[in-house]
Design an enzyme around this catalytic site. Structure first.
Site, PDB file in Angstrom:
ATOM      1  CD  GLU A 198      -2.792  -1.422   2.341  1.00  0.00           C
ATOM      2  OE1 GLU A 198      -2.711  -0.625   3.290  1.00  0.00           O
ATOM      3  OE2 GLU A 198      -3.582  -2.395   2.346  1.00  0.00           O
TER       4      GLU A 198
ATOM      5  CG  ASN B 268      -0.704  -6.620  -1.914  1.00  0.00           C
ATOM      6  OD1 ASN B 268      -1.313  -7.103  -2.859  1.00  0.00           O
ATOM      7  ND2 ASN B 268      -1.160  -6.654  -0.658  1.00  0.00           N
TER       8      ASN B 268
ATOM      9  CG  HIS C 222      -9.905  -5.584   0.309  1.00  0.00           C
ATOM     10  ND1 HIS C 222     -10.158  -6.782   0.935  1.00  0.00           N
ATOM     11  CD2 HIS C 222      -8.586  -5.334   0.493  1.00  0.00           C
ATOM     12  CE1 HIS C 222      -9.044  -7.233   1.496  1.00  0.00           C
ATOM     13  NE2 HIS C 222      -8.076  -6.375   1.234  1.00  0.00           N
TER      14      HIS C 222
ATOM     15  CD  GLU D 201      -4.708  -7.790   1.044  1.00  0.00           C
ATOM     16  OE1 GLU D 201      -5.588  -7.109   1.616  1.00  0.00           O
ATOM     17  OE2 GLU D 201      -3.496  -7.555   1.157  1.00  0.00           O
TER      18      GLU D 201
ATOM     19  CG  ASP E 117     -12.780  -8.839   1.052  1.00  0.00           C
ATOM     20  OD1 ASP E 117     -12.805  -7.778   0.397  1.00  0.00           O
ATOM     21  OD2 ASP E 117     -12.185  -8.929   2.151  1.00  0.00           O
TER      22      ASP E 117
HETATM   23  O1  9MR Z   1      -7.216  -9.029   7.710  1.00  0.00           O
HETATM   24  C1  9MR Z   1      -6.444  -8.115   8.457  1.00  0.00           C
HETATM   25  C2  9MR Z   1      -7.194  -7.770   9.733  1.00  0.00           C
HETATM   26  O2  9MR Z   1      -7.314  -8.899  10.563  1.00  0.00           O
HETATM   27  C3  9MR Z   1      -6.487  -6.643  10.433  1.00  0.00           C
HETATM   28  O3  9MR Z   1      -7.255  -6.243  11.539  1.00  0.00           O
HETATM   29  C4  9MR Z   1      -6.294  -5.501   9.476  1.00  0.00           C
HETATM   30  C5  9MR Z   1      -5.621  -4.309  10.105  1.00  0.00           C
HETATM   31  O4  9MR Z   1      -5.387  -3.312   9.158  1.00  0.00           O
HETATM   32  O5  9MR Z   1      -5.529  -5.938   8.365  1.00  0.00           O
HETATM   33  C6  9MR Z   1      -6.208  -6.863   7.652  1.00  0.00           C
HETATM   34  O6  9MR Z   1      -5.551  -7.179   6.453  1.00  0.00           O
HETATM   35  C7  9MR Z   1      -5.282  -6.101   5.584  1.00  0.00           C
HETATM   36  C8  9MR Z   1      -4.075  -6.480   4.774  1.00  0.00           C
HETATM   37  O7  9MR Z   1      -3.009  -6.789   5.628  1.00  0.00           O
HETATM   38  C9  9MR Z   1      -3.686  -5.394   3.819  1.00  0.00           C
HETATM   39  N1  9MR Z   1      -4.786  -4.991   2.987  1.00  0.00           N
HETATM   40  C10 9MR Z   1      -6.018  -4.682   3.683  1.00  0.00           C
HETATM   41  C11 9MR Z   1      -6.413  -5.822   4.604  1.00  0.00           C
HETATM   42  C12 9MR Z   1      -7.748  -5.535   5.267  1.00  0.00           C
HETATM   43  O8  9MR Z   1      -7.633  -4.470   6.172  1.00  0.00           O
END
Ligand code: 9MR
Length: 448
Positions: free
Chosen positions: A158, A199, A235, A263, A265
């Site tokens: 990011e 990513n 997402h 990722e 969803d």
């Molecule tokens: O799935 C992850 C969640 O359990 C955490 O609380 C969250 C914190 O930011 O991060 C989530 O995963 C993220 C991923 O590492 C990067 N892209 C966005 C994802 C969703 O927030």
């Protein structure tokens, strides 16, 4: 016979819903697992996972359906080095070991990010030289630990703002945009076999942010910086798969890098219903088809495979049902959307199914709290009764959001006046406290 009823809030129960779910219809036995369908198309099919959940039905599905695992949180800096110089690799090790035991790849996630860093790092005041050394050492330590065992690393996560400018982060502010090339170079040195990715999210279609990513990758390649792939997180929101997704994947492929959907969803406004679930199937199918259409799209990973294991619900209040499996681990239409895009000839998703799942969110020396969730997909209920038989003398003492009676080992629970309705795509949970001694085996529950 005792009649038990109190009125604790449903919200507090849902918040503590446990992970031990039974009576889960697994993917239809006749269906080819997604991982095998993917292999036939040259695609690796993955899911994000939580290490502690990799047992029971969750572990069975993770192992059987997917050929790649991404630790959802376990490899983030804040997880592995909560105190400077003191490391915790337990969950990351567990996931890598599980993957190897199941013939799966691991996507390492993530080495350099602005989020989920340890507070000692974010609260420290570092000179650029110190920050650079911290970055180098972190990558050498983590990527080095798993050298040869990680198929791909999300080295940088990011880095961009929505308008395509660089995100202001610890790394960018301290080291400038050169931190990206530095991290990639460090990662190559630490694990020469791992594919190295950048990513990001909202880079699925052609837009200002994805174009900035494109220009960065192009420039890194021109400079000879090691970069092997881009991760499109994906997402997404129901009905909003970008029309330029395949075109965007193709332009990265044409730069000479791999692409992964990292990722995926697709969230919807709750409650889910069969119309929304059908749209979600079409959306999952469209994303998968876009990956299938481009040879260099090598991996499609969902960010949690079950609705009970998604970050979406807590992050976007009122939204959820974003994954291919429901909260009872039954495959949703979305699952069949992925399968069909991978060339699977699938059994049509079952319609008219409601099921009950028993869980134990907490247990102490003599007692425990139990939950039962009744879920419907393609069907609905206007009243319900759940029964089970205890095998080790457990005795219910108190129930809420249901009327429960126990006669000997036999338990019968019926809906309260206010929660008999379980809508299509929805669920209802009730809870209870009970005593146990010796052992507390989980009973098989019957909805009827
Ligand atoms: O799935 C992850 C969640 O359990 C955490 O609380 C969250 C914190 O930011 O991060 C989530 O995963 C993220 C991923 O590492 C990067 N892209 C966005 C994802 C969703 O927030």
């Amino acid at each position: 016979m005792r009649s038990l009823r109190t009125g604790l809030s449903l919200a507090s129960l849902l918040a503590t819903l446990g992970t031990l779910l039974l009576t889960a219809p697994a993917a239809h036995a006749a269906d080819t697992p997604l991982r095998d369908l993917g292999t036939a198309k040259g695609k690796v099919i993955g899911t994000a996972v939580t290490g502690s959940k990799l047992t029971g039905t969750y572990g069975d599905i993770a192992g059987a359906q997917f050929s790649s695992l991404t630790p959802g949180n376990a490899m983030k800096w804040g997880s592995v080095e909560p105190t400077q110089g003191s490391f915790n690799w337990a969950e990351a090790d567990q996931i890598v070991n599980f993957a190897e035991a199941h013939g799966q790849q691991v996507r390492g996630h993530t080495l350099v990010w602005h989020s989920q860093n340890p507070s000692w790092l974010t609260n420290g005041s570092w000179t650029p030289a110190q920050l650079g050394t911290l970055l180098d050492n972190h990558i050498a330590t983590e990527a080095g630990r798993y050298k040869g065992r990680i198929a791909a690393w999300d080295v940088v996560n990011e880095p961009f703002n929505e308008d395509g400018t660089y995100r202001s982060t610890l790394w960018y502010n301290g080291l400038g945009s050169g931190y990206i090339a530095r991290a990639l170079t460090d990662a190559r040195a630490a694990d020469p076999a791992a594919k190295l990715y950048i990513n990001d999210y909202n880079v699925e279609g052609v837009n200002a942010k994805s174009t900035a990513l494109y220009n960065l990758v192009k420039s890194l390649k021109e400079q000879g910086v090691p970069i092997d792939g881009v991760g499109l997180q994906a997402h997404l929101i129901l009905g909003q798969v970008p029309s330029t997704l395949q075109q965007n994947i193709q332009r990265f492929a044409d730069l000479g890098v791999d692409v992964a959907i990292t990722e995926l969803d697709i969230r919807m406004a709750l409650p889910a219903d069969s119309t929304k679930l059908a749209q979600q199937k079409a959306d999952y199918k469209a994303v998968t088809a876009a990956c299938v259409a481009v040879t260099r799209c090598v991996n499609l990973t969902v960010w949690g495979f079950a609705d009970s294991d998604s970050w979406v619900d807590s992050t976007f209040p009122g939204y959820g049902a974003a994954t291919p499996y429901d909260a009872n681990y039954a495959p949703k239409p979305a699952y069949y959307g992925i399968a069909e895009a991978l060339g699977g000839t699938t059994t049509p998703p079952p319609t008219g199914a409601c099921s009950a799942a028993y869980s134990v969110p907490s247990q102490w020396n003599t007692g425990f709290t139990g939950n039962v969730t009744i879920s419907c997909s393609g069907a609905s209920l206007s009243s319900w009764k759940v029964t089970w038989t205890y095998g080790a003398g457990q005795q219910i003492t108190q129930a809420w959001n249901a009327t429960c009676t126990q006669t000997g080992a036999a338990v019968s629970c019926t809906n309260a006046s206010y929660n008999g309705t379980v809508p299509d795509g929805g669920s209802v949970t009730f809870g209870f406290n009970a005593n146990w001694s010796g052992s507390n085996p989980v009973p098989t529950v019957t909805l009827g």
